[in-house]
Design a protein around this motif. Sequence first.
Motif, PDB file in Angstrom:
ATOM      1  N   ASN A  41       0.849  -1.289   0.092  1.00 39.93           N
ATOM      2  CA  ASN A  41      -0.236   0.062  -0.047  1.00 39.93           C
ATOM      3  C   ASN A  41       0.651   1.380   0.013  1.00 39.93           C
ATOM      4  N   SER A  42       1.895   1.380   0.574  1.00 45.12           N
ATOM      5  CA  SER A  42       2.881   2.431   0.832  1.00 45.12           C
ATOM      6  C   SER A  42       3.474   2.791  -0.591  1.00 45.12           C
ATOM      7  N   TYR A  43       3.878   1.673  -1.325  1.00 45.85           N
ATOM      8  CA  TYR A  43       4.568   1.693  -2.397  1.00 45.85           C
ATOM      9  C   TYR A  43       3.492   1.937  -3.558  1.00 45.85           C
ATOM     10  N   MET A  44       2.312   1.709  -3.633  1.00 47.34           N
ATOM     11  CA  MET A  44       1.289   2.340  -4.320  1.00 47.34           C
ATOM     12  C   MET A  44       0.906   3.656  -4.245  1.00 47.34           C
ATOM     13  N   ASP A  45       0.835   4.141  -2.900  1.00 47.15           N
ATOM     14  CA  ASP A  45       0.689   5.459  -2.600  1.00 47.15           C
ATOM     15  C   ASP A  45       1.891   6.153  -3.094  1.00 47.15           C
ATOM     16  N   ALA A  46       2.985   5.736  -3.159  1.00 54.71           N
ATOM     17  CA  ALA A  46       4.151   6.715  -3.536  1.00 54.71           C
ATOM     18  C   ALA A  46       4.010   6.843  -5.425  1.00 54.71           C
ATOM     19  N   GLN A  47       3.490   5.775  -5.535  1.00 53.82           N
ATOM     20  CA  GLN A  47       3.732   5.729  -7.249  1.00 53.82           C
ATOM     21  C   GLN A  47       2.609   6.808  -7.691  1.00 53.82           C
ATOM     22  N   LYS A  48       1.366   7.089  -6.919  1.00 51.29           N
ATOM     23  CA  LYS A  48       0.488   8.014  -7.225  1.00 51.29           C
ATOM     24  C   LYS A  48       0.761   9.518  -7.100  1.00 51.29           C
ATOM     25  N   HIS A  49       1.902   9.500  -6.055  1.00 50.86           N
ATOM     26  CA  HIS A  49       2.297  10.899  -5.840  1.00 50.86           C
ATOM     27  C   HIS A  49       2.846  11.689  -6.966  1.00 50.86           C
ATOM     28  N   ASN A  50       2.628  12.850  -7.329  1.00 50.28           N
ATOM     29  CA  ASN A  50       2.979  13.606  -8.519  1.00 50.28           C
ATOM     30  C   ASN A  50       4.307  14.380  -7.838  1.00 50.28           C
ATOM     31  N   ASN A  51       5.285  14.101  -8.630  1.00 48.58           N
ATOM     32  CA  ASN A  51       6.623  14.499  -8.285  1.00 48.58           C
ATOM     33  C   ASN A  51       6.455  16.162  -8.608  1.00 48.58           C
ATOM     34  N   SER A  52       7.116  17.086  -7.720  1.00 44.02           N
ATOM     35  CA  SER A  52       7.339  18.455  -7.913  1.00 44.02           C
ATOM     36  C   SER A  52       8.588  18.802  -8.120  1.00 44.02           C
ATOM     37  N   ASP A  53       8.712  19.966  -8.310  1.00 42.64           N
ATOM     38  CA  ASP A  53      10.228  20.371  -8.346  1.00 42.64           C
ATOM     39  C   ASP A  53      11.058  20.089  -7.161  1.00 42.64           C
ATOM     40  N   LEU A  54      10.645  20.175  -6.067  1.00 38.39           N
ATOM     41  CA  LEU A  54      11.250  19.808  -4.887  1.00 38.39           C
ATOM     42  C   LEU A  54      11.572  18.460  -4.799  1.00 38.39           C
ATOM     43  N   THR A  55      11.142  17.564  -5.605  1.00 32.34           N
ATOM     44  CA  THR A  55      11.601  16.205  -5.364  1.00 32.34           C
ATOM     45  C   THR A  55      12.862  15.906  -5.873  1.00 32.34           C
ATOM     46  N   ALA A  56      12.988  16.640  -6.950  1.00 32.93           N
ATOM     47  CA  ALA A  56      14.534  16.558  -7.605  1.00 32.93           C
ATOM     48  C   ALA A  56      15.714  17.095  -6.603  1.00 32.93           C
ATOM     49  N   THR A  57      15.452  17.927  -5.676  1.00 31.47           N
ATOM     50  CA  THR A  57      16.202  18.468  -4.692  1.00 31.47           C
ATOM     51  C   THR A  57      17.429  17.431  -4.180  1.00 31.47           C
ATOM     52  N   GLY A  58      18.349  17.577  -4.368  1.00 32.71           N
ATOM     53  CA  GLY A  58      19.419  16.466  -4.007  1.00 32.71           C
ATOM     54  C   GLY A  58      19.773  15.165  -4.845  1.00 32.71           C
ATOM     55  N   ASN A  59      18.825  15.058  -5.865  1.00 30.95           N
ATOM     56  CA  ASN A  59      18.953  14.066  -7.126  1.00 30.95           C
ATOM     57  C   ASN A  59      18.561  14.641  -8.431  1.00 30.95           C
ATOM     58  N   PRO A  60      19.915  15.414  -8.416  1.00 32.43           N
ATOM     59  CA  PRO A  60      19.882  16.011 -10.084  1.00 32.43           C
ATOM     60  C   PRO A  60      19.680  14.902 -11.119  1.00 32.43           C
ATOM     61  N   ASP A  61      18.998  15.165 -12.191  1.00 38.57           N
ATOM     62  CA  ASP A  61      18.813  14.444 -13.228  1.00 38.57           C
ATOM     63  C   ASP A  61      19.889  14.742 -14.127  1.00 38.57           C
ATOM     64  N   PRO A  62      20.923  13.647 -14.603  1.00 39.25           N
ATOM     65  CA  PRO A  62      22.023  14.373 -15.498  1.00 39.25           C
ATOM     66  C   PRO A  62      21.539  14.700 -17.046  1.00 39.25           C
ATOM     67  N   GLN A  63      20.296  14.251 -17.570  1.00 41.45           N
ATOM     68  CA  GLN A  63      19.783  14.768 -18.765  1.00 41.45           C
ATOM     69  C   GLN A  63      19.025  16.204 -18.570  1.00 41.45           C
TER      70      GLN A  63
END
Length: 98
Positions: A41-63
């Motif tokens: 259930n926790s995994y499924m809830d995390a998949q439903k979460h829309n990523n915001s700009d703050l989600t990428a903080t600390g995890n930059p996308d090389p592309q």
Amino acid sequence: MAKNKSLLLAGLAAGAYAYFRKKENRDKAVVAFNNTKAKVNSYMDAQKHNNSDLTATGNPDPQDIPDNKMVSEGAMTSVQYYNEEVQDKTPKNTDETK
């Protein structure tokens, strides 16, 4: 072939009966099932979460080229500040200053 499947199912049923006959094993199975259900259930809830700009903080996308350019320019700004403000004001030990 059908006889082998029936024999296999009968063996599994007998094994399950023998295992779940003890209350201790039934309790362990219920706890394991509830833990697994909570994780799924926790995994499924995390998949439903829309990523915001703050989600990428600390995890930059090389592309992400604009983000990478901003980060590299920011690093150069701090180096330039250090060079101009800190490093240039320290006295140098050269033959001319003696």
